[in-house]
Design an enzyme around this catalytic site. Structure first.
Site, PDB file in Angstrom:
ATOM      1  CG  HIS A 278      -1.653   1.265   1.454  1.00 47.70           C
ATOM      2  ND1 HIS A 278      -2.931   1.477   0.980  1.00 47.70           N
ATOM      3  CD2 HIS A 278      -1.298   2.396   2.110  1.00 47.70           C
ATOM      4  CE1 HIS A 278      -3.324   2.699   1.328  1.00 47.70           C
ATOM      5  NE2 HIS A 278      -2.349   3.274   2.023  1.00 47.70           N
ATOM      6  CD  GLU A 279       2.051   3.453   3.729  1.00 42.46           C
ATOM      7  OE1 GLU A 279       2.309   4.552   3.195  1.00 42.46           O
ATOM      8  OE2 GLU A 279       1.051   3.278   4.438  1.00 42.46           O
ATOM      9  CG  HIS A 282       0.531   6.283  -0.621  1.00 39.81           C
ATOM     10  ND1 HIS A 282      -0.615   6.913  -1.043  1.00 39.81           N
ATOM     11  CD2 HIS A 282       0.196   5.636   0.526  1.00 39.81           C
ATOM     12  CE1 HIS A 282      -1.604   6.656  -0.208  1.00 39.81           C
ATOM     13  NE2 HIS A 282      -1.138   5.878   0.758  1.00 39.81           N
ATOM     14  CD  GLU A 358      -4.176   6.795   2.182  1.00 37.67           C
ATOM     15  OE1 GLU A 358      -3.937   5.573   2.240  1.00 37.67           O
ATOM     16  OE2 GLU A 358      -3.324   7.669   2.443  1.00 37.67           O
ATOM     17  CG  ASP A 362      -6.570   0.592   0.371  1.00 36.65           C
ATOM     18  OD1 ASP A 362      -5.483   0.557   0.976  1.00 36.65           O
ATOM     19  OD2 ASP A 362      -7.630   1.000   0.895  1.00 36.65           O
TER      20      ASP A 362
END
Length: 425
Positions: A278-279, A282, A358, A362
């Site tokens: 997930h990070e 980003h 976000e 995901d």
């Protein structure tokens, strides 16, 4: 006139607080949709009765405090102005007509101390609540240490910003907002660059991930995502909180992926890999840079609006607010009031953008690790650890949630799981 203003402001604030209290505690909003009851997104499925009770109670208190504290800050700024306290702080400045940065530092120190004392009861109550509900593990001395560090770091940044700001206002009362914004661009980028290596270590200790086997697996996922990184960082948060978290911070050579040690100790390996993916989402989608661009754009609009509103307010109400001229440092509480108000009313828009990012992260994590079970269990664990609401009331979602609600996140990944199962041969 000042007394009348004060009484009116208190009455308006009291009415507003009452409305928000009724909305948050008695509106009955935020229930789970009937179609999702009994599914993995239903907190009754993965939380105990005790956890459900604490989550509902704690969330309502936190939501109410959020909606009340910011308007309370506006009241404090108004009090500082109409009582003439801001002018008193200015009259106490030493070295008149010399070294503006020193004069501003003294004024801001006095203002910051007053605000710190005025808001300390609420800050302490929030700390107490977090301890009472088992979220915080931080002892009072450590909590106060963080507050003192935050006070001086914020004061140092503010002295520099305010000195430049009022110098620009003195130079150009019409165009100061544009010049201030242009200077904010390199300043913001500089702060983002030094944040992980200078500011963050003042509060916590950061070090490369001690579990080298897990680090190898995380770096393998990073390589799969074409992310150039040699280390994943761990931060000691267990002595402060039971909550779980991971994040990306910094830019350029100082960019870091950081895991809380609570996350490492309480989640499975597959769940940690999902969080890391997930990070990485980003990073791959450059959300940090989009965030900087969005911040700079909103700052430009905010400074322009402030530059329009301040002179008008001073011209019309300057006598009541005890403001003699725009370029005097005692007008700063009005500047802070206006910018705080603008930030508050614009938060639904900024939160919407954040929730979109976000959701994208995901989705990227789901594609990268292809482990929907880990995704669902991760979101469930995050909910339990932080006693978070799965489906908050609409206003709470708009104003407080920079992430999608857990209901949305769990439902989305559960839907991805069904799609993957259908597509499987």
């Amino acid at each position: 006139m000042a007394k009348k203003w004060g009484i009116t402001a208190l009455l308006v604030f009291g009415l507003y607080a009452l409305v928000m209290y009724v909305y948050i505690f008695h509106s009955g909003s935020g229930d789970i949709p009937a179609g999702l009851k009994g599914t993995v997104a239903d907190p009754n499925v993965f939380m105990t009765e005790r956890e459900l009770y604490l989550s509902e109670e704690y969330s309502k208190i936190r939501n109410f405090l959020f909606f009340v504290i910011t308007p309370l800050e506006w009241l404090i700024y108004l009090f500082i102005l109409i009582t003439g306290l801001s002018q008193v702080f200015e009259r106490w400045l030493p070295l008149k007509n010399k070294w503006a940065i020193v004069q501003n530092a003294v004024y801001l120190f006095l203002l910051s101390v007053f605000l710190f004392i005025a808001l300390f009861p609420i800050d302490y109550y929030r700390y107490y609540l977090s301890k009472y509900y088992g979220i915080s593990t931080q002892v009072f001395s450590s909590w106060m240490r963080d507050n003192v560090i935050d006070f001086w770091v914020t004061l140092g940044e503010t002295v520099l910003i305010v000195t430049v700001l009022y110098w620009l206002i003195n130079k150009s009362t019409k165009r100061w907002w544009l010049h201030a914004w242009l200077l904010m661009i390199p300043f913001t980028i500089f702060l983002m660059f030094i944040q992980p290596v200078v500011i963050d270590p003042l509060y916590n200790d950061f070090y490369p991930l001690t579990n080298k086997e897990l680090e190898t697996k995380i770096l393998a996922v990073a390589e799969q995502a074409n992310i150039p990184t040699e280390h994943v960082y761990e931060v000691n948060m267990a002595e402060k909180t039971n909550a779980l978290n991971a994040y990306v911070t910094g830019i350029g050579s100082n960019a870091r992926i950081v895991l809380w040690d609570t996350t490492l100790s309480r989640l499975s390996e597959n769940e940690i890999l999902f969080i890391m993916a997930h990070e990485m989402g980003h990073y791959v989608e450059k959300h940090i840079y989009f965030g900087i661009a969005g911040y700079l754009l909103t700052t430009l609009v905010g400074l322009w609006l402030t530059a329009k509103l301040m002179p008008w307010i001073i011209t019309r109400f300057g006598r009541v607010l005890k403001i003699k001229r725009l370029n005097a440092i005692h007008s700063l509480p009005l500047f802070l009031l206006i910018t705080s108000f603008l930030l508050f009313v614009s938060s639904p828009a900024s939160n919407y953008v954040s929730r979109y990012q976000e959701t994208r992260a995901d989705r990227y994590a789901m594609e990268l690790v292809a482990d929907p079970e880990a995704a669902v269990s991760t979101f469930q664990a995050l909910t339990k650890a932080g006693l978070n609401e799965v489906n908050p009331p609409l206003l709470v979602k708009w104003f407080r949630y920079g992430h999608p609600t857990m209901l949305d996140r769990i439902t989305n990944v559960a839907g991805e799981k069904e799609t993957m199962e259908q597509d499987a041969p």
